[in-house]
Design a protein around this motif. Structure first.
Motif, short mmCIF file in Angstrom:
data_model
loop_
_atom_site.label_atom_id
_atom_site.label_comp_id
_atom_site.label_asym_id
_atom_site.label_seq_id
_atom_site.Cartn_x
_atom_site.Cartn_y
_atom_site.Cartn_z
N VAL A 1 0.85 -1.20 0.00
CA VAL A 1 0.00 0.00 0.00
C VAL A 1 0.88 1.26 0.00
CG1 VAL A 1 -1.66 1.34 1.36
CG2 VAL A 1 -1.98 -1.14 1.08
N SER A 2 1.90 1.25 0.86
CA SER A 2 2.82 2.40 0.94
C SER A 2 3.48 2.67 -0.41
CB SER A 2 3.90 2.11 2.00
OG SER A 2 5.06 2.85 1.75
N SER A 3 3.95 1.60 -1.07
CA SER A 3 4.68 1.80 -2.33
C SER A 3 3.73 2.19 -3.48
CB SER A 3 5.49 0.56 -2.71
OG SER A 3 4.67 -0.57 -2.80
N LEU A 4 2.49 1.69 -3.44
CA LEU A 4 1.51 2.12 -4.46
C LEU A 4 1.20 3.62 -4.31
CD1 LEU A 4 -0.90 -0.96 -4.42
CD2 LEU A 4 0.30 -0.10 -6.44
N LEU A 5 1.03 4.07 -3.07
CA LEU A 5 0.75 5.50 -2.83
C LEU A 5 1.93 6.37 -3.26
CD1 LEU A 5 -1.03 5.25 0.66
CD2 LEU A 5 -2.09 5.83 -1.54
N LYS A 6 3.14 5.91 -2.92
CA LYS A 6 4.32 6.71 -3.29
C LYS A 6 4.52 6.68 -4.81
CE LYS A 6 8.90 8.12 -2.23
NZ LYS A 6 10.16 7.88 -1.55
N ALA A 7 4.28 5.52 -5.42
CA ALA A 7 4.41 5.42 -6.89
C ALA A 7 3.43 6.37 -7.57
CB ALA A 7 4.19 3.98 -7.34
N ARG A 8 2.20 6.43 -7.03
CA ARG A 8 1.19 7.34 -7.61
C ARG A 8 1.66 8.80 -7.52
NH1 ARG A 8 -4.82 7.23 -5.27
NH2 ARG A 8 -3.86 8.42 -3.58
N LYS A 9 2.23 9.14 -6.37
CA LYS A 9 2.72 10.51 -6.17
C LYS A 9 3.86 10.83 -7.16
CE LYS A 9 4.59 13.48 -2.53
NZ LYS A 9 5.20 13.50 -1.19
N ILE A 10 4.79 9.87 -7.32
CA ILE A 10 5.92 10.07 -8.24
C ILE A 10 5.41 10.26 -9.67
CG2 ILE A 10 7.94 8.93 -9.30
CD1 ILE A 10 8.36 7.51 -6.52
N VAL A 11 4.47 9.39 -10.09
CA VAL A 11 3.92 9.48 -11.45
C VAL A 11 3.20 10.82 -11.65
CG1 VAL A 11 2.19 8.49 -13.03
CG2 VAL A 11 3.80 6.98 -11.83
N ASN A 12 2.41 11.24 -10.66
CA ASN A 12 1.67 12.51 -10.76
C ASN A 12 2.61 13.71 -10.87
OD1 ASN A 12 -0.81 11.31 -10.69
ND2 ASN A 12 -1.15 11.60 -8.49
N GLN A 13 3.70 13.67 -10.11
CA GLN A 13 4.64 14.80 -10.12
C GLN A 13 5.51 14.82 -11.38
OE1 GLN A 13 6.70 14.29 -6.36
NE2 GLN A 13 5.23 15.56 -5.25
N PHE A 14 6.01 13.65 -11.77
CA PHE A 14 6.96 13.57 -12.90
C PHE A 14 6.26 13.64 -14.26
CE2 PHE A 14 9.93 11.11 -15.70
CZ PHE A 14 11.01 11.98 -15.62
N LYS A 15 5.01 13.15 -14.32
CA LYS A 15 4.21 13.12 -15.56
C LYS A 15 4.98 12.50 -16.73
CE LYS A 15 1.28 17.10 -14.45
NZ LYS A 15 1.74 17.32 -13.07
N PRO A 16 5.34 11.21 -16.63
CA PRO A 16 6.13 10.58 -17.70
C PRO A 16 5.31 10.39 -18.98
CG PRO A 16 5.43 8.92 -16.11
CD PRO A 16 5.00 10.25 -15.55
N ASP A 17 6.02 10.36 -20.11
CA ASP A 17 5.39 10.04 -21.40
C ASP A 17 5.33 8.52 -21.59
OD1 ASP A 17 5.10 12.76 -22.50
OD2 ASP A 17 7.29 12.76 -22.34
N ILE A 18 6.22 7.81 -20.89
CA ILE A 18 6.23 6.34 -21.00
C ILE A 18 6.83 5.76 -19.72
CG2 ILE A 18 8.51 6.26 -22.17
CD1 ILE A 18 7.18 3.89 -23.87
N ALA A 19 6.36 4.56 -19.36
CA ALA A 19 6.90 3.85 -18.19
C ALA A 19 7.48 2.52 -18.66
CB ALA A 19 5.80 3.60 -17.16
N ILE A 20 8.69 2.21 -18.18
CA ILE A 20 9.39 0.99 -18.59
C ILE A 20 9.76 0.19 -17.35
CG2 ILE A 20 11.44 0.06 -19.78
CD1 ILE A 20 11.53 2.79 -21.31
N GLY A 21 9.43 -1.10 -17.34
CA GLY A 21 9.78 -1.96 -16.21
C GLY A 21 10.66 -3.11 -16.68
N THR A 22 11.69 -3.40 -15.90
CA THR A 22 12.58 -4.52 -16.25
C THR A 22 12.55 -5.62 -15.19
OG1 THR A 22 14.50 -3.39 -15.27
CG2 THR A 22 14.15 -3.07 -17.62
N GLY A 23 11.50 -5.62 -14.37
CA GLY A 23 11.36 -6.69 -13.37
C GLY A 23 11.91 -6.29 -12.02
N GLY A 24 11.58 -7.07 -11.00
CA GLY A 24 11.97 -6.71 -9.63
C GLY A 24 10.78 -6.08 -8.92
N PHE A 25 10.86 -6.06 -7.58
CA PHE A 25 9.71 -5.67 -6.76
C PHE A 25 9.16 -4.29 -7.08
CE2 PHE A 25 12.68 -8.04 -3.77
CZ PHE A 25 12.19 -9.27 -4.16
N ALA A 26 10.05 -3.31 -7.22
CA ALA A 26 9.58 -1.92 -7.34
C ALA A 26 8.84 -1.67 -8.64
CB ALA A 26 10.76 -0.96 -7.22
#
Length: 364
Positions: A81-106
């Motif tokens: 829950v903590s990481s989902l909330l923080k991830a939402r905050k990061i995405v809202n602030q940074f406003k990325p054009d694309i998100a890339i994941g290469t695996g792993g918990f985060a």
């Protein structure tokens, strides 16, 4: 057009971090003014490795769920829950054009939040058997870049593209560097060189094997570059410069170590397998049995089934190692065949091909 904004997440092990950095480097090459932000797990190695590569990183309070019942699992829902909330905050602030994941918990919480906001997303799966995070994300991601055939069992076929794994670009240029590599490592040109790799932290069972077999390896007139890992260096450094052995906690110039090698003993992490295909030398894989879904054995088997490497399981080392190694040393033809076949599996343009897919998503 304003500068593109890219958010990347991958970590926990070098196998997730280095591909993410390679992708970021290729994006920077094409878009020098791109803004790139990494998201990792707070106490994992990406928090050091990413800034060393010149990129900003933000940490989430997240870890994996343990397979057996342990107290650590009690904190998992709170971390999630903590990481989902923080991830939402990061995405809202940074406003990325694309998100890339290469695996792993985060990468789970980060991509989950990006997808929920309608941001184009791409995941890169290094293994022949995906981890839990990517399996879950595969249903939602727009594009999935894979390194092996047969992953339709896990991902929608229409989203997949086979690109291979990003590797160090300096590996593409090692073919005529044997002499320079011998000099760098102070090796004797008249002896065969065995390179032993157990991953960045080291591999206890491989280290035990090499220690036990030092006299046996001497019989074959071999010199050894032994990367024992930083966790084990204090224990094994006593063998440094005895019996033509050099022990390293970590090898900084891997390209030159590969160039020096005639035969390689290695774990079968996804990045290692991809690198070894490009290097094109005879390899004996000793997969780690301690990884999720036994994916190292599956990675190695994908190569072994093409007559492109040998495999010895940890439990069989005491019985099989001397026999298999002696047979390989006695047959220059077998060495040549393995080297040629593994090189035939190399996907050398992986990083470029992945970023081509990123560009297509950006254009859409």
């Amino acid at each position: 057009m304003s500068a593109i904004k890219v958010i990347l997440s991958g970590g926990g092990t070098g196998g997730h971090i280095y591909p993410a950095i390679a992708i970021a480097n290729e994006i920077k090459l094409r878009y020098p003014d791109a803004q790139i932000l990494f998201v990792g797990a707070k106490d994992k190695m990406e928090m050091d490795k990413v800034p060393q590569a010149g990129y900003d990183i933000k940490g989430l309070w997240i870890s994996g769920i343990q397979r057996e019942l342990t107290l650590k699992n009690l904190s998992f829902p709170f971390k999630l829950v903590s990481s989902l909330l923080k991830a939402r905050k990061i995405v809202n602030q940074f406003k990325p054009d694309i998100a890339i994941g290469t695996g792993g918990f985060a990468s789970g919480p980060l991509l989950q939040m990006a997808v929920s906001k309608g941001i184009p997303s791409l995941i890169q799966e290094q293994n022949s058997f995906p981890g839990i995070t990517n399996k879950l994300l595969g249903k939602k991601a727009d594009k999935i870049c894979v390194a092996y055939d047969g992953l339709e069992r896990f991902f929608p076929a229409k989203k997949m593209v086979k690109t291979g794994n990003p590797v160090r670009q300096d590996l593409l240029k090692i073919d005529n560097k044997k002499e320079a590599a011998d000099e760098l490592f102070s090796l004797k040109p008249d002896k065969k060189t065995l390179l032993v790799l157990g991953g960045s932290l080291g591999a206890r069972r491989i280290n035990q094997l090499i220690e036990k077999e030092l006299d046996f390896l001497q019989i074959h007139n071999i010199q050894i570059i032994w990367q024992c890992g930083k966790l084990y260096y204090e224990k094994y450094k006593i063998y440094n410069h005895t019996k033509d052995v050099q022990v390293h906690a970590f090898i900084n110039d891997m390209a030159m170590a590969y160039a020096a090698a005639d035969i390689i003993i290695s774990r079968a992490g996804a990045s290692s397998v991809s690198e070894l295909c490009i290097v094109g030398k005879p390899v004996i894989f000793i997969p780690s049995p301690n990884v999720a879904e036994d994916h190292q054995t599956k990675n190695a088997m994908a190569v072994v089934n093409r007559q492109a490497a040998l495999l010895i399981k940890e439990e069989d080392l005491d019985v099989d190692f001397e026999n298999k190694f002696s047979q390989l040393m006695a047959s220059p033809e077998k060495q040549e065949e393995l080297g040629k076949n593994i090189k035939g599996l190399a996907l050398v343009n992986a990083t470029k091909d992945i970023v081509n897919e990123v560009e297509k998503l950006l254009k859409n």
